[in-house]
Design a protein around this motif. Structure first.
Motif, PDB file in Angstrom:
ATOM      1  N   SER A  64     -37.174  26.663   5.578  1.00 15.40           N
ATOM      2  CA  SER A  64     -38.482  26.240   6.083  1.00 15.40           C
ATOM      3  C   SER A  64     -38.833  24.819   5.666  1.00 15.40           C
ATOM      4  CB  SER A  64     -39.564  27.203   5.605  1.00 15.40           C
ATOM      5  OG  SER A  64     -39.609  27.225   4.193  1.00 15.40           O
ATOM      6  N   ASP A  65     -38.260  24.341   4.545  1.00 14.17           N
ATOM      7  CA  ASP A  65     -38.534  22.970   4.108  1.00 14.17           C
ATOM      8  C   ASP A  65     -37.588  21.956   4.748  1.00 14.17           C
ATOM      9  OD1 ASP A  65     -36.252  23.701   2.796  1.00 14.17           O
ATOM     10  OD2 ASP A  65     -36.995  23.297   0.780  1.00 14.17           O
ATOM     11  N   GLY A  66     -36.680  22.393   5.624  1.00 16.01           N
ATOM     12  CA  GLY A  66     -35.795  21.486   6.352  1.00 16.01           C
ATOM     13  C   GLY A  66     -34.432  21.286   5.717  1.00 16.01           C
ATOM     14  N   ARG A  67     -34.167  21.920   4.573  1.00 14.26           N
ATOM     15  CA  ARG A  67     -32.845  21.770   3.949  1.00 14.26           C
ATOM     16  C   ARG A  67     -31.798  22.525   4.757  1.00 14.26           C
ATOM     17  NH1 ARG A  67     -33.625  23.241  -2.222  1.00 14.26           N
ATOM     18  NH2 ARG A  67     -34.767  24.921  -1.237  1.00 14.26           N
ATOM     19  N   VAL A  85     -26.436  29.378  13.995  1.00 15.38           N
ATOM     20  CA  VAL A  85     -27.539  28.613  13.415  1.00 15.38           C
ATOM     21  C   VAL A  85     -28.639  29.606  13.047  1.00 15.38           C
ATOM     22  CG1 VAL A  85     -29.238  26.790  13.780  1.00 15.38           C
ATOM     23  CG2 VAL A  85     -26.952  26.571  14.763  1.00 15.38           C
ATOM     24  N   ARG A  86     -28.900  29.737  11.756  1.00 18.60           N
ATOM     25  CA  ARG A  86     -29.951  30.623  11.248  1.00 18.60           C
ATOM     26  C   ARG A  86     -31.101  29.742  10.776  1.00 18.60           C
ATOM     27  NH1 ARG A  86     -28.859  32.741   6.557  1.00 18.60           N
ATOM     28  NH2 ARG A  86     -30.236  34.492   6.841  1.00 18.60           N
ATOM     29  N   ALA A  87     -32.145  29.618  11.579  1.00 21.68           N
ATOM     30  CA  ALA A  87     -33.281  28.766  11.229  1.00 21.68           C
ATOM     31  C   ALA A  87     -34.466  29.629  10.840  1.00 21.68           C
ATOM     32  CB  ALA A  87     -33.650  27.862  12.395  1.00 21.68           C
ATOM     33  N   TYR A 122     -39.430  22.406  14.457  1.00 17.53           N
ATOM     34  CA  TYR A 122     -38.636  22.393  15.683  1.00 17.53           C
ATOM     35  C   TYR A 122     -37.762  21.140  15.743  1.00 17.53           C
ATOM     36  CZ  TYR A 122     -37.470  22.254  20.624  1.00 17.53           C
ATOM     37  OH  TYR A 122     -36.795  22.189  21.804  1.00 17.53           O
ATOM     38  N   GLU A 123     -38.260  20.041  15.198  1.00 17.29           N
ATOM     39  CA  GLU A 123     -37.515  18.783  15.194  1.00 17.29           C
ATOM     40  C   GLU A 123     -36.196  18.926  14.445  1.00 17.29           C
ATOM     41  OE1 GLU A 123     -37.931  14.176  13.585  1.00 17.29           O
ATOM     42  OE2 GLU A 123     -39.479  15.637  13.127  1.00 17.29           O
ATOM     43  N   VAL A 136     -30.268  19.441  14.604  1.00 16.30           N
ATOM     44  CA  VAL A 136     -29.024  20.133  14.233  1.00 16.30           C
ATOM     45  C   VAL A 136     -28.280  20.579  15.482  1.00 16.30           C
ATOM     46  CG1 VAL A 136     -28.101  22.213  13.135  1.00 16.30           C
ATOM     47  CG2 VAL A 136     -29.793  20.839  11.946  1.00 16.30           C
ATOM     48  N   MET A 137     -28.987  21.159  16.439  1.00 16.88           N
ATOM     49  CA  MET A 137     -28.345  21.608  17.675  1.00 16.88           C
ATOM     50  C   MET A 137     -27.744  20.426  18.437  1.00 16.88           C
ATOM     51  SD  MET A 137     -28.754  24.941  17.882  1.00 16.88           S
ATOM     52  CE  MET A 137     -28.683  25.381  19.584  1.00 16.88           C
TER      53      MET A 137
END
Length: 169
Positions: free
Chosen positions: A84-87, A117-119, A125-126, A131-132
């Protein structure tokens, strides 16, 4: 003079008794008791059956819920987790975004190897889109988004959007 059967044995006549020399009345057991071994193996089997699904996801993320069905297991996929923090994590190793593409290219011998991809549902969303896009421009063709099942339905009956519109005066 008539002898009984007991007298004949006592007098040493007839069949001789065989004695085991070097052993007492009860010999040592040469068999293994298998029951405790089976009990221990069954307990270990149950422990591994319960803990194996928990070991598949190394990085804790809260996946968004969708109505999509479960995927079939694919042998040896590469898993990218976005917290959730973007790491970013490749497998269980934290990886900066700049080295994501080179790391994946060295891990995968061909670009057809599936990538999961497990987000986290609260991830930006950015970050997920970057990553995609990085995976796509790196040449990977089998990119999958992993979600939890049991989310809201997108059908017109009973969906939240239509229910809210009907309730408004």
């Amino acid at each position: 003079m008539a002898l009984s059967a007991n007298d004949a044995f006592a007098a040493g006549g007839g069949a001789k008794r065989r004695r085991r020399y070097g052993r007492g009345r009860r010999g040592a057991l040469s068999e293994i008791n298998v029951t405790p071994l089976v009990d221990v193996m069954l307990v270990l089997l149950i422990i591994f059956m319960i803990s194996a699904p928990l070991l598949t996801a190394g990085v804790p993320v809260e996946l968004p819920k969708t109505e999509a069905g479960a995927m079939q297991d694919v042998p040896d996929p590469i898993t990218i987790s976005i917290r959730s923090d973007g790491r970013l994590y490749v497998g269980e190793t934290e990886t900066p975004f700049a080295s994501l593409s080179p790391r994946l290219k060295e891990m995968a011998s061909d670009t057809t190897r599936p990538i999961y991809v497990r987000a986290d549902g609260r991830a930006s969303y950015e970050v997920v889109a970057r990553v995609m896009a990085s995976l796509s421009t790196s040449g990977f063709t089998s990119i999958n988004l992993i979600t939890d099942t049991g989310g809201p339905s997108s059908g017109s009956e009973g969906s939240d959007a239509t229910a809210g519109e009907e309730a408004a005066p």
